[in-house]
Motif scaffolding. Structure first.
Motif, mmCIF file in Angstrom:
data_model
loop_
_atom_site.group_PDB
_atom_site.id
_atom_site.type_symbol
_atom_site.label_atom_id
_atom_site.label_comp_id
_atom_site.label_asym_id
_atom_site.label_seq_id
_atom_site.Cartn_x
_atom_site.Cartn_y
_atom_site.Cartn_z
ATOM 1 N N LYS A 274 35.024 5.752 46.098
ATOM 2 C CA LYS A 274 35.875 6.861 45.651
ATOM 3 C C LYS A 274 37.210 6.293 45.214
ATOM 4 C CE LYS A 274 35.669 10.684 47.976
ATOM 5 N NZ LYS A 274 35.848 11.701 49.054
ATOM 6 N N LEU A 275 37.567 6.535 43.961
ATOM 7 C CA LEU A 275 38.834 6.052 43.416
ATOM 8 C C LEU A 275 39.805 7.211 43.246
ATOM 9 C CD1 LEU A 275 40.545 3.750 42.053
ATOM 10 C CD2 LEU A 275 39.595 4.567 39.871
ATOM 11 N N TYR A 276 40.947 7.106 43.901
ATOM 12 C CA TYR A 276 42.014 8.074 43.711
ATOM 13 C C TYR A 276 42.891 7.576 42.561
ATOM 14 C CZ TYR A 276 40.665 10.293 48.081
ATOM 15 O OH TYR A 276 39.964 10.958 49.066
ATOM 16 N N TYR A 277 43.128 8.447 41.581
ATOM 17 C CA TYR A 277 43.817 8.024 40.363
ATOM 18 C C TYR A 277 44.739 9.114 39.859
ATOM 19 C CZ TYR A 277 41.277 11.256 37.358
ATOM 20 O OH TYR A 277 40.818 12.410 36.765
ATOM 21 N N SER A 278 45.623 8.720 38.948
ATOM 22 C CA SER A 278 46.435 9.667 38.197
ATOM 23 C C SER A 278 46.269 9.294 36.730
ATOM 24 C CB SER A 278 47.910 9.570 38.614
ATOM 25 O OG SER A 278 48.685 10.537 37.938
ATOM 26 N N PRO A 279 46.027 10.256 35.834
ATOM 27 C CA PRO A 279 45.740 9.943 34.431
ATOM 28 C C PRO A 279 46.787 9.032 33.784
ATOM 29 C CG PRO A 279 45.309 12.262 34.853
ATOM 30 C CD PRO A 279 45.985 11.718 36.087
ATOM 31 N N GLY A 280 46.321 7.925 33.236
ATOM 32 C CA GLY A 280 47.191 7.014 32.520
ATOM 33 C C GLY A 280 48.038 6.108 33.377
ATOM 34 N N ALA A 281 48.006 6.290 34.690
ATOM 35 C CA ALA A 281 48.777 5.430 35.590
ATOM 36 C C ALA A 281 48.074 4.083 35.747
ATOM 37 C CB ALA A 281 48.952 6.122 36.946
ATOM 38 N N CYS A 282 48.620 3.211 36.575
ATOM 39 C CA CYS A 282 48.022 1.890 36.749
ATOM 40 C C CYS A 282 46.615 1.969 37.328
ATOM 41 C CB CYS A 282 48.904 1.001 37.613
ATOM 42 S SG CYS A 282 49.319 1.685 39.222
ATOM 43 N N SER A 283 46.264 3.104 37.912
ATOM 44 C CA SER A 283 44.907 3.303 38.432
ATOM 45 C C SER A 283 43.862 3.329 37.330
ATOM 46 C CB SER A 283 44.845 4.609 39.225
ATOM 47 O OG SER A 283 45.393 5.684 38.478
ATOM 48 N N MET A 284 44.295 3.437 36.066
ATOM 49 C CA MET A 284 43.333 3.395 34.977
ATOM 50 C C MET A 284 42.681 2.011 34.877
ATOM 51 S SD MET A 284 43.718 4.683 31.038
ATOM 52 C CE MET A 284 44.395 3.181 30.303
ATOM 53 N N SER A 285 43.384 0.997 35.362
ATOM 54 C CA SER A 285 42.843 -0.360 35.344
ATOM 55 C C SER A 285 41.548 -0.467 36.164
ATOM 56 C CB SER A 285 43.897 -1.342 35.844
ATOM 57 O OG SER A 285 43.352 -2.596 36.127
ATOM 58 N N HIS B 250 39.740 1.976 37.121
ATOM 59 C CA HIS B 250 38.826 2.970 36.552
ATOM 60 C C HIS B 250 38.041 2.340 35.402
ATOM 61 C CE1 HIS B 250 38.355 7.533 35.489
ATOM 62 N NE2 HIS B 250 37.216 6.936 35.734
ATOM 63 N N ILE B 251 38.731 1.583 34.545
ATOM 64 C CA ILE B 251 38.064 0.867 33.456
ATOM 65 C C ILE B 251 37.072 -0.140 34.020
ATOM 66 C CG2 ILE B 251 38.436 -0.859 31.642
ATOM 67 C CD1 ILE B 251 41.079 0.594 30.990
ATOM 68 N N VAL B 252 37.503 -0.871 35.042
ATOM 69 C CA VAL B 252 36.632 -1.908 35.620
ATOM 70 C C VAL B 252 35.372 -1.295 36.230
ATOM 71 C CG1 VAL B 252 36.485 -3.730 37.361
ATOM 72 C CG2 VAL B 252 38.555 -3.492 35.978
ATOM 73 N N LEU B 253 35.490 -0.145 36.861
ATOM 74 C CA LEU B 253 34.305 0.533 37.408
ATOM 75 C C LEU B 253 33.289 0.818 36.305
ATOM 76 C CD1 LEU B 253 36.036 2.998 39.884
ATOM 77 C CD2 LEU B 253 34.224 1.384 40.514
ATOM 78 N N HIS B 254 33.778 1.262 35.146
ATOM 79 C CA HIS B 254 32.881 1.536 34.025
ATOM 80 C C HIS B 254 32.336 0.241 33.425
ATOM 81 C CE1 HIS B 254 33.079 5.922 33.471
ATOM 82 N NE2 HIS B 254 34.305 5.833 33.977
ATOM 83 N N GLU B 255 33.191 -0.765 33.292
ATOM 84 C CA GLU B 255 32.740 -2.054 32.750
ATOM 85 C C GLU B 255 31.663 -2.666 33.637
ATOM 86 O OE1 GLU B 255 33.374 -3.833 30.055
ATOM 87 O OE2 GLU B 255 35.133 -2.892 29.163
ATOM 88 N N ALA B 256 31.824 -2.521 34.954
ATOM 89 C CA ALA B 256 30.878 -3.108 35.900
ATOM 90 C C ALA B 256 29.638 -2.249 36.091
ATOM 91 C CB ALA B 256 31.566 -3.327 37.247
ATOM 92 N N GLY B 257 29.698 -1.008 35.628
ATOM 93 C CA GLY B 257 28.558 -0.108 35.793
ATOM 94 C C GLY B 257 28.325 0.287 37.237
ATOM 95 N N LEU B 258 29.400 0.402 38.007
ATOM 96 C CA LEU B 258 29.276 0.722 39.431
ATOM 97 C C LEU B 258 29.364 2.225 39.667
ATOM 98 C CD1 LEU B 258 31.655 -2.068 40.796
ATOM 99 C CD2 LEU B 258 29.157 -2.023 41.009
ATOM 100 N N PRO B 259 28.483 2.774 40.501
ATOM 101 C CA PRO B 259 28.560 4.203 40.812
ATOM 102 C C PRO B 259 29.854 4.506 41.558
ATOM 103 C CG PRO B 259 26.992 3.109 42.258
ATOM 104 C CD PRO B 259 27.371 2.104 41.218
ATOM 105 N N HIS B 260 30.481 5.611 41.193
ATOM 106 C CA HIS B 260 31.766 5.932 41.821
ATOM 107 C C HIS B 260 32.096 7.400 41.647
ATOM 108 C CE1 HIS B 260 32.709 5.143 37.574
ATOM 109 N NE2 HIS B 260 33.695 6.011 37.731
ATOM 110 N N GLU B 261 33.009 7.855 42.477
ATOM 111 C CA GLU B 261 33.610 9.177 42.335
ATOM 112 C C GLU B 261 35.084 8.968 42.025
ATOM 113 O OE1 GLU B 261 33.015 11.786 45.697
ATOM 114 O OE2 GLU B 261 31.287 10.596 46.336
ATOM 115 N N THR B 262 35.689 9.934 41.346
ATOM 116 C CA THR B 262 37.131 9.866 41.106
ATOM 117 C C THR B 262 37.790 11.141 41.613
ATOM 118 O OG1 THR B 262 36.819 10.728 38.854
ATOM 119 C CG2 THR B 262 36.980 8.333 39.112
ATOM 120 N N VAL B 263 38.983 10.979 42.153
ATOM 121 C CA VAL B 263 39.757 12.109 42.654
ATOM 122 C C VAL B 263 41.156 12.018 42.049
ATOM 123 C CG1 VAL B 263 40.648 13.312 44.667
ATOM 124 C CG2 VAL B 263 38.476 12.070 44.819
#
Length: 220
Positions: free
Chosen positions: A20-31, A33-46
């Motif tokens: 589970k990744l806690y994020y804010s749109p466009g903040a440093c948490s996007m980094s 978030h991108i890696v989760l998609h690049e790695a193809g890892l299952p995840h949830e976002t909050v």
């Protein structure tokens, strides 16, 4: 032996681990978030509001992460990670076949950590005061000048390579792409940094990057 066999069957058929990744749109948490998609890892976002420090349902984020900032990654076993450079390396190591980080113990891995530290301390933290209303207006030109010097140096490093580490996209690129995207919001003109501009266009064209940005409402 029977118990061992059942354990093997269970391990082969269990559901993929979900983080589970806690994020804010466009903040440093996007980094990450991108890696989760690049790695193809299952995840949830909050999604977290960095202003109110609350979740969309009104939950106090400080009750989840006492530091109050993003990114914050909760692992399937309840363990947590709260610093971007650590999070992205952890995610990269979960999918070594994606080559998002060189192998641990290699000199190349230390060069990756060199980039992650540079981005974190010299670029990311250079932007931070520019978003703070407490920063005096007459000090902002100094901050912008320092940032431009750092980005100009990276621009030179990108003259003969596609990504920070060479021809291979890594987690450092996800981080650098994220923070350089803030230039437009603080009045930092980087249009003359041609290698950096071409680099950002290459990264933006990546399907995983677009997927993360669309999930954060930053792309249609």
């Amino acid at each position: 032996a029977t118990g061992l066999a059942w354990a093997l069957v269970f391990s082969l058929h269990r559901e993929p681990l979900t983080m589970k990744l806690y994020y804010s749109p466009g903040a440093c948490s996007m980094s990450p978030h991108i890696v989760l998609h690049e790695a193809g890892l299952p995840h949830e976002t909050v999604m977290v509001s960095t202003k109110s420090h609350k979740l969309q349902d009104g939950t106090d984020y400080y009750g989840i992460n006492p530091l109050g900032y993003v990114p914050f990654l909760v692992l399937d076993n309840g363990d947590t990670l709260h610093e971007g450079p650590a999070i992205v390396q952890y995610l990269a190591d979960l999918a070594p076949e994606k080559n998002l980080a060189p192998a641990n113990g290699t000199v190349a891995r230390y060069h990756l950590q060199e980039w992650l530290n540079f981005i974190s301390t010299e670029v990311h933290k250079g932007f931070s005061p520019l978003f703070s209303p407490a920063t005096p207006e007459d000090f902002k030109p100094v901050l912008l000048g320092n940032l431009f010097k750092r980005l100009s140096w990276v621009n030179e490093q990108l003259a003969n390579k596609s990504y920070l580490m060479g021809d291979q996209f890594t987690v450092a690129d996800a981080y650098f792409f994220t923070v350089t995207g803030w230039a437009q919001f603080v009045g930092l003109d980087i249009s003359e940094l041609q290698h950096l501009q071409a680099y950002r266009e290459r990264i933006l064209a990546r399907p995983a990057v677009q997927a993360a940005m669309k999930a954060e409402g930053l792309l249609k």
